[in-house]
Design a protein around this motif. Sequence first.
Motif, short mmCIF file in Angstrom:
data_model
loop_
_atom_site.label_atom_id
_atom_site.label_comp_id
_atom_site.label_asym_id
_atom_site.label_seq_id
_atom_site.Cartn_x
_atom_site.Cartn_y
_atom_site.Cartn_z
N LEU D 26 27.10 46.84 39.09
CA LEU D 26 27.03 46.79 40.55
C LEU D 26 25.85 47.63 41.02
O LEU D 26 25.72 48.80 40.64
CB LEU D 26 28.32 47.32 41.17
N GLU D 27 24.99 47.02 41.86
CA GLU D 27 23.80 47.72 42.34
C GLU D 27 24.01 48.11 43.80
O GLU D 27 24.65 47.38 44.56
CB GLU D 27 22.57 46.79 42.27
N PRO D 28 23.45 49.22 44.21
CA PRO D 28 23.57 49.62 45.61
C PRO D 28 22.89 48.62 46.53
O PRO D 28 21.87 48.02 46.15
CB PRO D 28 22.89 50.99 45.68
N GLY D 29 23.42 48.42 47.70
CA GLY D 29 22.82 47.53 48.67
C GLY D 29 22.89 46.08 48.28
O GLY D 29 22.10 45.27 48.75
N GLU D 30 23.82 45.75 47.43
CA GLU D 30 23.90 44.37 46.96
C GLU D 30 25.34 43.89 47.02
O GLU D 30 26.26 44.64 46.70
CB GLU D 30 23.42 44.35 45.51
N VAL D 31 25.54 42.65 47.45
CA VAL D 31 26.88 42.07 47.39
C VAL D 31 26.96 41.24 46.12
O VAL D 31 26.20 40.31 45.91
CB VAL D 31 27.17 41.17 48.60
N HIS D 32 27.90 41.64 45.28
CA HIS D 32 28.07 40.98 43.99
C HIS D 32 29.38 40.20 44.05
O HIS D 32 30.43 40.78 44.26
CB HIS D 32 28.13 42.07 42.91
N ALA D 33 29.28 38.91 43.91
CA ALA D 33 30.51 38.11 44.00
C ALA D 33 31.07 37.86 42.61
O ALA D 33 30.32 37.62 41.67
CB ALA D 33 30.22 36.78 44.68
N LEU D 34 32.39 37.93 42.53
CA LEU D 34 33.07 37.66 41.27
C LEU D 34 33.95 36.44 41.52
O LEU D 34 34.83 36.47 42.37
CB LEU D 34 33.92 38.87 40.89
N ILE D 35 33.65 35.36 40.80
CA ILE D 35 34.47 34.17 41.02
C ILE D 35 35.04 33.68 39.71
O ILE D 35 34.54 34.02 38.63
CB ILE D 35 33.67 33.03 41.71
N GLY D 36 36.10 32.91 39.83
CA GLY D 36 36.73 32.38 38.63
C GLY D 36 38.06 31.77 38.99
O GLY D 36 38.57 31.98 40.09
N GLU D 37 38.60 31.03 38.04
CA GLU D 37 39.88 30.38 38.30
C GLU D 37 40.99 31.40 38.43
O GLU D 37 40.83 32.57 38.06
CB GLU D 37 40.23 29.45 37.14
N ASN D 38 42.14 30.92 38.93
CA ASN D 38 43.30 31.80 39.02
C ASN D 38 43.66 32.30 37.63
O ASN D 38 43.77 31.54 36.69
CB ASN D 38 44.50 31.06 39.60
N GLY D 39 43.83 33.60 37.55
CA GLY D 39 44.22 34.19 36.28
C GLY D 39 43.05 34.42 35.35
O GLY D 39 43.23 34.80 34.19
N ALA D 40 41.83 34.23 35.85
CA ALA D 40 40.66 34.44 35.00
C ALA D 40 40.47 35.92 34.69
O ALA D 40 39.84 36.29 33.70
CB ALA D 40 39.41 33.88 35.69
N GLY D 41 41.01 36.78 35.52
CA GLY D 41 40.89 38.22 35.25
C GLY D 41 40.13 39.00 36.31
O GLY D 41 39.76 40.15 36.09
N LYS D 42 39.90 38.39 37.44
CA LYS D 42 39.12 39.06 38.50
C LYS D 42 39.80 40.32 39.00
O LYS D 42 39.21 41.40 39.07
CB LYS D 42 38.90 38.10 39.68
N SER D 43 41.06 40.18 39.36
CA SER D 43 41.78 41.34 39.89
C SER D 43 41.87 42.44 38.84
O SER D 43 41.78 43.63 39.14
CB SER D 43 43.18 40.94 40.34
N THR D 44 42.04 42.03 37.60
CA THR D 44 42.12 43.02 36.53
C THR D 44 40.82 43.82 36.44
O THR D 44 40.84 45.04 36.32
CB THR D 44 42.43 42.31 35.20
N ILE D 45 39.71 43.12 36.51
CA ILE D 45 38.41 43.81 36.49
C ILE D 45 38.33 44.79 37.64
O ILE D 45 37.91 45.95 37.49
CB ILE D 45 37.26 42.78 36.59
N MET D 46 38.75 44.34 38.80
CA MET D 46 38.63 45.20 39.97
C MET D 46 39.53 46.43 39.86
O MET D 46 39.17 47.52 40.27
CB MET D 46 38.97 44.39 41.22
N LYS D 47 40.71 46.23 39.28
CA LYS D 47 41.60 47.38 39.10
C LYS D 47 41.03 48.37 38.10
O LYS D 47 41.18 49.59 38.25
CB LYS D 47 42.98 46.91 38.65
N ILE D 48 40.36 47.85 37.09
CA ILE D 48 39.74 48.76 36.12
C ILE D 48 38.63 49.56 36.80
O ILE D 48 38.53 50.78 36.65
CB ILE D 48 39.21 47.98 34.90
N LEU D 49 37.81 48.85 37.56
CA LEU D 49 36.71 49.55 38.25
C LEU D 49 37.26 50.60 39.22
O LEU D 49 36.67 51.66 39.39
CB LEU D 49 35.86 48.54 39.04
N GLY D 50 38.38 50.29 39.84
CA GLY D 50 38.92 51.19 40.85
C GLY D 50 39.81 52.28 40.29
O GLY D 50 40.40 53.04 41.06
N GLY D 51 39.93 52.36 38.97
CA GLY D 51 40.70 53.44 38.39
C GLY D 51 42.19 53.18 38.33
O GLY D 51 42.97 54.07 38.01
#
Lengths: 323, 323, 294, 494
Positions: D26-51
């Motif tokens: 993730l770069e400052p000043g940038e919107v990074h979109a994460l897309i994928g099918e349901n259950g692809a693991g997006k929320s999991t990634i976000m929870k890992i990033l968020g501690g």
Amino acid sequence: MNRLNLHTLGPIVALIALIILGAMLNPAFLAPANITNVLARSAFIGMIAVGMTFVITSGGLDLSVGSMAAFLAGVAIIAMNAVAPALGVHWGTILLGMGVALLGGLAAGWLNGALVTKARIEPFIVTLGTMGIFRSLVTWLADGGTLSLGSGLRTLYRPVYFGGIGWITWPIITFAVVAIIGEWMMRHSRFGRHVEAIGSNERVARYSGIDVNRVKLMTYVLLGLLVGLAVVLYVPRLGSASGSTGVLWELEAIAAVIIGGTALKGGTGRVWGTVVGVLILSLIDNILNLADLVSPYLNGAIQGVIIVLAVVLQREKSTADER
Amino acid sequence: MNRLNLHTLGPIVALIALIILGAMLNPAFLAPANITNVLARSAFIGMIAVGMTFVITSGGLDLSVGSMAAFLAGVAIIAMNAVAPALGVHWGTILLGMGVALLGGLAAGWLNGALVTKARIEPFIVTLGTMGIFRSLVTWLADGGTLSLGSGLRTLYRPVYFGGIGWITWPIITFAVVAIIGEWMMRHSRFGRHVEAIGSNERVARYSGIDVNRVKLMTYVLLGLLVGLAVVLYVPRLGSASGSTGVLWELEAIAAVIIGGTALKGGTGRVWGTVVGVLILSLIDNILNLADLVSPYLNGAIQGVIIVLAVVLQREKSTADER
Amino acid sequence: QDAEKKVIGVSIPSATHGFMGGLNWHAQDTIARLGKAYPNLEFVLATAGDAAKQVNDIEDMMATRNIDGLVVLPFESEPLTAPVKAVKEAGKFVTVVDRGLSEEGIEDLYVAGDNTAFGRVAGEYFKTHLPAGSKIVVLRGIPTTLDNERVEAFQKALGSDVEILDMQHGNWNRDDAFTVMQDYLSKYPKIDAVWAADDDMAIGVMEAIAAANRTDEMWVIGGAGMKEIVKRIMDGDKQLPVNVTYPPALISSAIEMTALRFVSNAPVTGRFIIGSQLITPENAAQFYYPDSPF
Amino acid sequence: MTVLALRNVSKSFGPIEVLHGVDLALEPGEVHALIGENGAGKSTIMKILGGFLDPTTGDLLLDGQPRQFTSGPQAEAAGVVVIHQEFNLAPDLSVAANVFLGREAGGFRLDHRAMREGTADLLGQLHSPIDPDTLIRDLSVPDRQMVEIAKALSRKARVLIMDEPSAVLTHREVGALYEQIDRLRGQGVAILYCSHRLDEVAHLADRITVLRDGRVVRQALRGELDENGMATAMVGRELQDFYPPKGHPSDALALQVTGLTVPGEVHGVDLSLRQGEVLGIAGLVGSGRTELAEGLVGLRPASAEIRVNGQPVHIRELRDAFAAGLAYLTEDRKEAGLLLEKDLRVNLTLATLERFGGFRIDTSAEDAALDRAVADFDIRAPRRDMQTGKLSGGNQQKLLLAKTMLPDPRIIIIDEPTRGIDVGTKRQIYAFIRKLADEGRSLVVISSEMTEVIGLSDRILVMRGGRIAGEISGPDMTEENIVRLAMGVSSEAA
Ligand SMILES: Nc1ncnc2c1ncn2[C@@H]1O[C@H](COP(=O)(O)OP(=O)(O)OP(=O)(O)O)[C@@H](O)[C@H]1O
Ligand SMILES: Nc1ncnc2c1ncn2[C@@H]1O[C@H](COP(=O)(O)OP(=O)(O)OP(=O)(O)O)[C@@H](O)[C@H]1O
Ligand SMILES: [Mg+2]
Ligand SMILES: [Mg+2]
């Protein structure tokens, strides 16, 4: 606040109804002496119920408070009697007894809280266990009988319950102070806010960086401390403690909290409601003594009916929006 | 089911530990006579606790069961004594008494349930109220004393508690049948599923077309009926009822439910766990009586410690997953 | 005649076990009787489940019912001493029943049973009727000073020839006594006699013995003269050879004497100790009150 | 200058690995979109990033340094703020109390005014009229989401992670959200954005990462991928014909409602529904669409004259509606739709248990039904006996759909059918809805996604202030017309 609607006013309406009933039954009801009596005796359960409000609001429960009070009273009496020969009949001795009750309360509350938060046991079970433990211990300390404060000390200590500023005796003053501080803490302190948040949704509280275990522990410690304070005022009243001291206080305290509008599942605490609840319960007893009933055996039934009715008054809402 | 892990096995481990302890302390512990005694005694609280499991699982609570039992026993005895002169000492009279207890239980449970669901009052308050009411009524009916079954009827009725198939007496058989049906209902019947759903999230249940109020009402009615059944077996034991019958049964029943792994907040019911919980509680008493302790005053303390320990065993999980 | 109205407060523990139930019944019965006989007397009855509630009741009688006399059976001695003393200091007539206050000389009238005698009489009976080396078990009441007094006196009178195998609390409750006795029976293969110390407990105990088929092995002595038990003694039941009185009717005497003070101006004061007597098949008839609930 | 990154991260829940060696920066000043099918693991990634979760293997890098967060709040202290897919609000507390929870203003005494004003400010920036003193419990789902966003904005974020923030929002609120995202991007905040609305992604994202089955399958810069490209990358195959062709409703009336009134919310609404018809209902948040539906099916006290197939019916509670052949899918999945603690099977059959055995519940029949539902709705669950709350958000929604369809209703009212559902599955669901209509069933689709209502419906009712503001059909079904009716702007054409 627009939340002061019928729902919140319910307990107050019930209280006023009881006061009117009492005044109608017996003119002496409104005499200062009776008012002093009722308020002063509400003080014990009252202070405990204020602490209980925090415990319940955070989603906990404490069944041990009655036995804890008996135990603390016993220990404080033993301590005072033990140092009396050395220190003499002296305020120092009494202060020591008070200190023992308060510190003991702190420790007992901490024990409950630690078992709930650190050992992660259901509060119901933890405090059912400690209830038995405290009750047993005081019976054992008293050897099945009664622990009594030496009569010299009793005379010296007595004014702490019976004295005061005019007809406003110390228990009334202490209870009022505790209630005001409690109400303030629930509404205006960070602690109160966190207690409500934890009771409302523990995970959300944790995600918001609240130290959930610490706050929960503190609610039990606070309750223990208030039980200790109640004991400080209780001992001069009766000057003794036994295995039957404080029996069923826990039920009364919890009932007062719930009558006052705090939900048993936690999330919303109403300390002033608890105060009203305690007064309602004391008044019921008082009114039953004012009038002559069919049979004293039925006191409990009348009490039960009034408690339910008092709560019906505040459940007027909810039928509205969602069924 | 792979959910039979340490968490669920906790109570059983505690039970086995207690049995081993008992056998070590006194060889008479494992004698058939003692086993019969313990099981038969557990039956009253046991059947009530099975009903309580449903009430608690649906998110409710019932504090009135102990007084309800006393009241029903009183009413049943009065009914039997009243018809005895007309009907004679006869099984018909006893069947009538049983019918009164069961129907009375149904009605009493219905009263609690209706106050909870129709008047929408907190179960804690409703049943605290009815607890006082039933207790008062039985004291009043007994005129402060004891209601006793006429001795002819007593002799006739006695085998219902003491008789049975070999050492397996009727209370044991009834309790086993109730437990099995209860476990079956919780797991395999629509009613059990609905009870769990309501306790888990009442709103979801409502949005799934479940008649939430009816199901909740039914849990209280079922509990009332089981209290009635317990009374049917209780009366032949001593042939009497008084204001002190069934005191604190409610706490014991609730404790058994929670020790058994049902959550106090509702959502998951474990009837077999409740049975184990009841047995644990009975065994603690039995062992304390069989062993020679320092002081009987400390029985309560040891009981408390064991209850907490029994539950510690099942709280091994939870720390895992998400923070 | 419109003699001045006098109010007498009666404060007793509530009917939580058989003996207290009997006491409650006698109190109400007496009040109803005296209320009819003396129209200028008014009675206020309050029952309390614990000492603190009893203190509240007495406070309420003073503050709102303007009592002239108080009849009190203290739930516990210590905590009631100061409040009753306050009543006395307010110039009221005070009658203390059954359990003495912890300070002497407060009450005008003292009417009591004799707890020491209650234990002693039972103890002596066991001593004289059991051969040396016999073994007995004891069921105690709710842990209180009163229970301690009885048990101590019992042990003293029993001496050392008879062995007490066990003493557990049956809490003056039939069910608890039943449970404790069942466990005694499992634990001890030989028991010669049982001191149940209370007739409610005796009922539970006998049921447990009967269920274990050991009725012939031991006899049971209760206490307080419950009507069913007295009846069985009258009928010569082997298992219940005797009983020790501790009559709940003592409250009646206390109320009557207090009432007398207000209707007759007779100087009613002093101490009346109603000793514990042995009820035997011979004298049982005179202790039998079929109308009492106890 | 990467702020926060994942390096070769894998994550397992028990024996099941759901992320396989993911790299993300993730770069400052940038919107990074994460897309994928349901259950692809997006929320999991976000929870890992968020501690909130630990990676099983691999590293989390903050400012290039490996870092382990022990909790979400600790990550937040380091400037990493997460808006979760599921709500994180205490229902018994007020909006202001929630926004400032854990960081209350004031010293010894809480500064209620500062918090109220601060909250009002944040909500003002989002153009949201919510009163800071309202309890969360009393808010609608979209309003709660606005509070979530306000709460996140109030944190001083260096990295803002948003898990489907717009899924429950309507058009207007989404605009306010974009505004804030633009402002934060301008301030140099790094934003990770997850959404199933691909038009949104195309509009917002500076960089896109496509996830499939727990693996990164594509990374692209702004402009390199159009919506079609994204969908293809996500699903792994071409998707055509997003919306099915419109149907041919018969003339027979399946449902006639006259004078539906939900006190305080809906005022005398009339509507009719033909057999085989898909009726869309559009409107702004708070226009009363949900209340209309819930009043109709007996979930709220309401009065109306209702005819089903010409026969008058009385609906006092939901069971009456079920009996009349109606079904309703709630918009509030977490609170009213699913038992999150229970497994999939229990949830699927909860409303239709009487169909599964008489006295004893026939679990094998239930299992068979679950098999069918999993196939029909493409529910991706690692295990059948897992808690429903642990399914990915989209898969929960599919389960809820399956649950609603299980009784085989004739008239189906769906409130927000595709909230949080990926493009591929959306297409399946649209096709499914159309198939239902073609079988002669009638559907009401309440949706805040205008393209969805337009693409799906034969006819659209637009609501405003608890009333029907207008009806449009055929070629008149345009976003412009809907917005005009919903906002109460008089039609220029008239
Ligand atoms: N706590 C958990 N325990 C077990 N499995 C889990 C848990 N949390 C997530 N999973 C599984 O991990 C996988 C990835 O879920 P995740 O929530 O990351 O998906 P997602 O990409 O966010 O999907 P959606 O678009 O539907 O929200 C899913 O199969 C899910 O069931
Ligand atoms: N339980 C409630 N108590 C008080 N107000 C509520 C409650 N539920 C909803 N509202 C309010 O009622 C209005 C209608 O909200 P609702 O969400 O139902 O509308 P809607 O048209 O269905 O919009 P959407 O479906 O997009 O949420 C809103 O102002 C909302 O805040
Ligand atoms: Mg997700
Ligand atoms: Mg809506």
